[in-house]
Each structure stands twice: as C-alpha cells, then as structure tokens.
Design a protein around this motif. Sequence first.
Motif, PDB file in Angstrom:
ATOM      1  N   PRO A   1       9.394 -25.334  -3.210  1.00  0.00           N
ATOM      2  CA  PRO A   1       8.496 -26.487  -3.314  1.00  0.00           C
ATOM      3  C   PRO A   1       8.252 -27.144  -1.955  1.00  0.00           C
ATOM      4  N   ALA A   2       7.017 -27.519  -1.719  1.00  0.00           N
ATOM      5  CA  ALA A   2       6.662 -28.170  -0.453  1.00  0.00           C
ATOM      6  C   ALA A   2       7.457 -29.461  -0.258  1.00  0.00           C
ATOM      7  N   ALA A   3       7.827 -30.106  -1.348  1.00  0.00           N
ATOM      8  CA  ALA A   3       8.610 -31.340  -1.253  1.00  0.00           C
ATOM      9  C   ALA A   3       9.996 -31.097  -0.648  1.00  0.00           C
ATOM     10  N   ALA A   4      10.463 -29.853  -0.663  1.00  0.00           N
ATOM     11  CA  ALA A   4      11.778 -29.531  -0.103  1.00  0.00           C
ATOM     12  C   ALA A   4      11.737 -29.356   1.419  1.00  0.00           C
ATOM     13  N   LEU A   5      10.552 -29.227   1.988  1.00  0.00           N
ATOM     14  CA  LEU A   5      10.442 -28.933   3.427  1.00  0.00           C
ATOM     15  C   LEU A   5      11.184 -29.915   4.330  1.00  0.00           C
TER      16      LEU A   5
ATOM     17  N   ASP B   1       8.261 -27.476  10.122  1.00  0.00           N
ATOM     18  CA  ASP B   1       8.496 -27.889   8.739  1.00  0.00           C
ATOM     19  C   ASP B   1       8.129 -29.361   8.545  1.00  0.00           C
ATOM     20  N   TYR B   2       8.610 -30.209   9.440  1.00  0.00           N
ATOM     21  CA  TYR B   2       8.295 -31.644   9.341  1.00  0.00           C
ATOM     22  C   TYR B   2       6.785 -31.888   9.426  1.00  0.00           C
ATOM     23  N   ALA B   3       6.112 -31.110  10.275  1.00  0.00           N
ATOM     24  CA  ALA B   3       4.662 -31.270  10.456  1.00  0.00           C
ATOM     25  C   ALA B   3       3.857 -30.629   9.327  1.00  0.00           C
ATOM     26  N   ARG B   4       4.550 -29.909   8.457  1.00  0.00           N
ATOM     27  CA  ARG B   4       3.902 -29.198   7.351  1.00  0.00           C
ATOM     28  C   ARG B   4       2.802 -28.272   7.881  1.00  0.00           C
ATOM     29  N   ALA B   5       3.197 -27.488   8.877  1.00  0.00           N
ATOM     30  CA  ALA B   5       2.272 -26.531   9.492  1.00  0.00           C
ATOM     31  C   ALA B   5       1.754 -25.561   8.433  1.00  0.00           C
ATOM     32  N   GLY B   6       0.547 -25.096   8.619  1.00  0.00           N
ATOM     33  CA  GLY B   6      -0.089 -24.218   7.650  1.00  0.00           C
ATOM     34  C   GLY B   6       0.729 -22.986   7.322  1.00  0.00           C
ATOM     35  N   PHE B   7       1.280 -22.334   8.342  1.00  0.00           N
ATOM     36  CA  PHE B   7       2.056 -21.116   8.094  1.00  0.00           C
ATOM     37  C   PHE B   7       3.331 -21.424   7.313  1.00  0.00           C
ATOM     38  N   VAL B   8       3.883 -22.607   7.492  1.00  0.00           N
ATOM     39  CA  VAL B   8       5.076 -23.007   6.747  1.00  0.00           C
ATOM     40  C   VAL B   8       4.725 -23.226   5.281  1.00  0.00           C
ATOM     41  N   LEU B   9       3.638 -23.938   5.034  1.00  0.00           N
ATOM     42  CA  LEU B   9       3.214 -24.190   3.652  1.00  0.00           C
ATOM     43  C   LEU B   9       2.889 -22.885   2.927  1.00  0.00           C
ATOM     44  N   LYS B  10       2.222 -21.973   3.642  1.00  0.00           N
ATOM     45  CA  LYS B  10       1.855 -20.684   3.044  1.00  0.00           C
ATOM     46  C   LYS B  10       3.109 -19.890   2.669  1.00  0.00           C
ATOM     47  N   ASN B  11       4.048 -19.818   3.598  1.00  0.00           N
ATOM     48  CA  ASN B  11       5.280 -19.079   3.352  1.00  0.00           C
ATOM     49  C   ASN B  11       6.076 -19.718   2.221  1.00  0.00           C
ATOM     50  N   SER B  12       6.170 -21.029   2.201  1.00  0.00           N
ATOM     51  CA  SER B  12       6.904 -21.724   1.147  1.00  0.00           C
ATOM     52  C   SER B  12       6.313 -21.420  -0.223  1.00  0.00           C
ATOM     53  N   ALA B  13       4.996 -21.426  -0.297  1.00  0.00           N
ATOM     54  CA  ALA B  13       4.334 -21.125  -1.571  1.00  0.00           C
ATOM     55  C   ALA B  13       4.612 -19.684  -1.996  1.00  0.00           C
TER      56      ALA B  13
END
Length: 119
Positions: A39-43, A22-34
Amino acid sequence: MTVLFTAVILCIAANAFIAVADYARAGFVLKNSAEVRAPAAALPYLATLKLAGAAGLVVGLAAVPWLGVAAGVGLVLFFLAAVAAHVRARVFHNIAFPGLYLLLAVASAAYMLDGAVGS
C-alpha cells in the motif's frame, strides 16, 4: 576489507537515496509498490526503516560498532522481505533492485560484525 567498506558506503548512500524517493512518492516508487501490492500509505514507514538503517550504519562506522551490526542485520531482514514481496507478487522484471540492496546489506552487516568483534 576495502571491498566490504565500499559496500557499506554504497549501502548508506543507496538507502538514503531510496528513502528520499519513498518520502517524495516518486513515480517509480509508486509503480513498484503497486506491482508488489504494497500500500502507498506504507511508503513513509518503509522509508523511515531504510533511513534508520543507513543512519545506524553511519553511527556504527563512526562510534558504536554494535549499532552498525544491528542496522546491517535490520536492512538484511528488510530486503529479504522486499525480495519475498517481489516473488510473492511474481514481479521479476525488477527484482534485481531489492536483490542488490540485499547484497549491500549483507556485505554491510558482515563488515560491521567483523569490526564489532575485532574491537
């Protein structure tokens, strides 16, 4: 109890891993969050909650059993909300991941509660 203790160790490792992702904003995390409309800002905040839960379980195992209970219950609530977010967004193809984290959190809370009551 060995199975539950193993679940606690897995819960600690899994939450530490996903918090780092989450801290690294990994691609799979961003995809799942979307997909679940988080919001990505909540990560970073979500990552901090996961990491705090993992740390609380460690401290609970090592010295303060009731802190471990609180961490376990906190993670249960967190992952109940994660599963609910998947259901609300109708994202079922990967609901097993928050479901697995939820099961690990429930097992951890049960183990920690047993240890806290027994001490």
